[in-house]
Design a protein around this motif. Structure first.
Motif, short mmCIF file in Angstrom:
data_model
loop_
_atom_site.label_atom_id
_atom_site.label_comp_id
_atom_site.label_asym_id
_atom_site.label_seq_id
_atom_site.Cartn_x
_atom_site.Cartn_y
_atom_site.Cartn_z
N PRO A 40 0.76 -1.24 0.09
CA PRO A 40 -0.10 -0.07 0.02
C PRO A 40 0.80 1.25 -0.02
CG PRO A 40 -0.93 -1.64 1.38
CD PRO A 40 0.54 -2.26 1.09
N PRO A 41 1.88 1.32 0.80
CA PRO A 41 2.61 2.62 0.75
C PRO A 41 3.38 2.94 -0.55
CG PRO A 41 3.27 1.33 2.77
CD PRO A 41 2.49 0.44 2.04
N LEU A 42 3.89 1.87 -1.29
CA LEU A 42 4.32 2.29 -2.37
C LEU A 42 3.69 1.98 -3.68
CD1 LEU A 42 7.92 0.58 -1.55
CD2 LEU A 42 7.28 2.96 -1.54
N ARG A 43 2.28 1.76 -3.69
CA ARG A 43 1.73 1.43 -4.93
C ARG A 43 1.34 2.62 -5.68
NH1 ARG A 43 -3.15 -1.64 -2.03
NH2 ARG A 43 -2.19 -3.51 -1.98
N PRO A 44 1.40 3.87 -5.14
CA PRO A 44 1.53 5.31 -6.09
C PRO A 44 2.70 5.49 -6.92
CG PRO A 44 0.55 5.84 -3.85
CD PRO A 44 1.16 4.40 -4.11
N LEU A 45 3.90 5.08 -6.24
CA LEU A 45 5.18 5.11 -6.96
C LEU A 45 5.22 4.11 -7.86
CD1 LEU A 45 8.08 6.07 -7.35
CD2 LEU A 45 8.44 4.36 -5.71
N ALA A 46 4.54 2.74 -7.66
CA ALA A 46 4.87 1.76 -8.68
C ALA A 46 4.07 1.98 -9.96
CB ALA A 46 4.54 0.37 -8.06
N ALA A 47 2.60 2.71 -9.79
CA ALA A 47 1.95 2.98 -10.90
C ALA A 47 2.51 4.02 -11.64
CB ALA A 47 0.63 3.73 -10.20
N LYS A 48 3.31 5.10 -11.24
CA LYS A 48 4.14 6.09 -12.06
C LYS A 48 5.11 5.43 -12.86
CE LYS A 48 3.41 10.62 -10.07
NZ LYS A 48 4.00 11.64 -9.88
N LEU A 49 5.86 4.41 -12.17
CA LEU A 49 6.75 3.70 -12.84
C LEU A 49 6.59 2.88 -13.96
CD1 LEU A 49 9.29 2.83 -9.68
CD2 LEU A 49 9.64 4.62 -11.35
N THR A 50 5.28 2.41 -13.76
CA THR A 50 4.95 1.13 -14.84
C THR A 50 3.92 1.71 -15.82
OG1 THR A 50 3.16 0.64 -13.43
CG2 THR A 50 5.30 -0.72 -13.38
N GLN A 51 3.80 3.04 -15.75
CA GLN A 51 3.06 3.67 -17.00
C GLN A 51 3.70 3.47 -18.17
OE1 GLN A 51 1.89 7.85 -16.06
NE2 GLN A 51 0.78 7.76 -18.04
N VAL A 52 3.09 2.92 -19.19
CA VAL A 52 3.94 2.67 -20.33
C VAL A 52 3.63 3.53 -21.78
CG1 VAL A 52 3.99 -0.08 -19.93
CG2 VAL A 52 1.98 0.94 -21.04
N ALA A 53 2.57 4.14 -21.73
CA ALA A 53 2.43 5.04 -22.77
C ALA A 53 1.41 6.26 -22.40
CB ALA A 53 1.66 4.49 -24.02
N GLU A 54 1.76 7.51 -22.80
CA GLU A 54 0.96 8.54 -22.63
C GLU A 54 0.53 9.32 -23.79
OE1 GLU A 54 1.48 12.53 -19.90
OE2 GLU A 54 2.34 10.54 -19.03
N THR A 55 -0.45 9.72 -23.91
CA THR A 55 -0.78 10.46 -25.17
C THR A 55 -2.03 11.49 -24.92
OG1 THR A 55 -1.37 10.32 -27.36
CG2 THR A 55 -2.37 8.80 -26.23
N GLY A 56 -1.88 12.70 -25.54
CA GLY A 56 -2.94 13.54 -25.39
C GLY A 56 -4.07 13.35 -26.41
N ARG A 57 -3.67 12.45 -27.34
CA ARG A 57 -4.55 12.42 -28.57
C ARG A 57 -5.80 11.65 -28.15
NH1 ARG A 57 -1.35 9.61 -33.07
NH2 ARG A 57 -0.80 8.09 -31.49
#
Length: 91
Positions: free
Chosen positions: A64-81
């Motif tokens: 639980p304490p590190l889930r937000p960090l893990a979510a940021k580290l494992t985000q694979v693709a980001e697009t505004g399209r």
């Protein structure tokens, strides 16, 4: 269901549909295609020790304490399209 459809909504034009899909997806794929340095050795350990360390890291990162960090580290693709419009609302 008429799949694939090209961007003009013509049913059954597989070539045009795949070309449009490639054009939309290629920038996302290129962005995440290469692995960060060292990730391959971490993801595919060759020793029992490596496997144990990966298992421990997985447990820590999903705690639980590190889930937000893990979510940021494992985000694979980001697009505004926006996703392409599917003519006629077909899925």
């Amino acid at each position: 269901m008429c799949w694939p459809r090209n961007s003009l909504g013509t049913p059954g034009d597989t070539e045009a549909a795949l070309t449009a899909y490639e054009a939309w997806m290629r920038p996302l794929v290129d962005d995440v295609q290469s692995l960060p340095r060292g990730l391959k050795h971490f993801a595919y350990p060759q020793t029992r020790t490596g496997l144990a360390l990966r298992h421990l890291a997985g447990k820590l990162l999903t705690s639980p304490p590190l889930r937000p960090l893990a979510a940021k580290l494992t985000q694979v693709a980001e697009t505004g399209r926006e996703l392409p419009e599917i003519p006629g609302g077909a899925v």
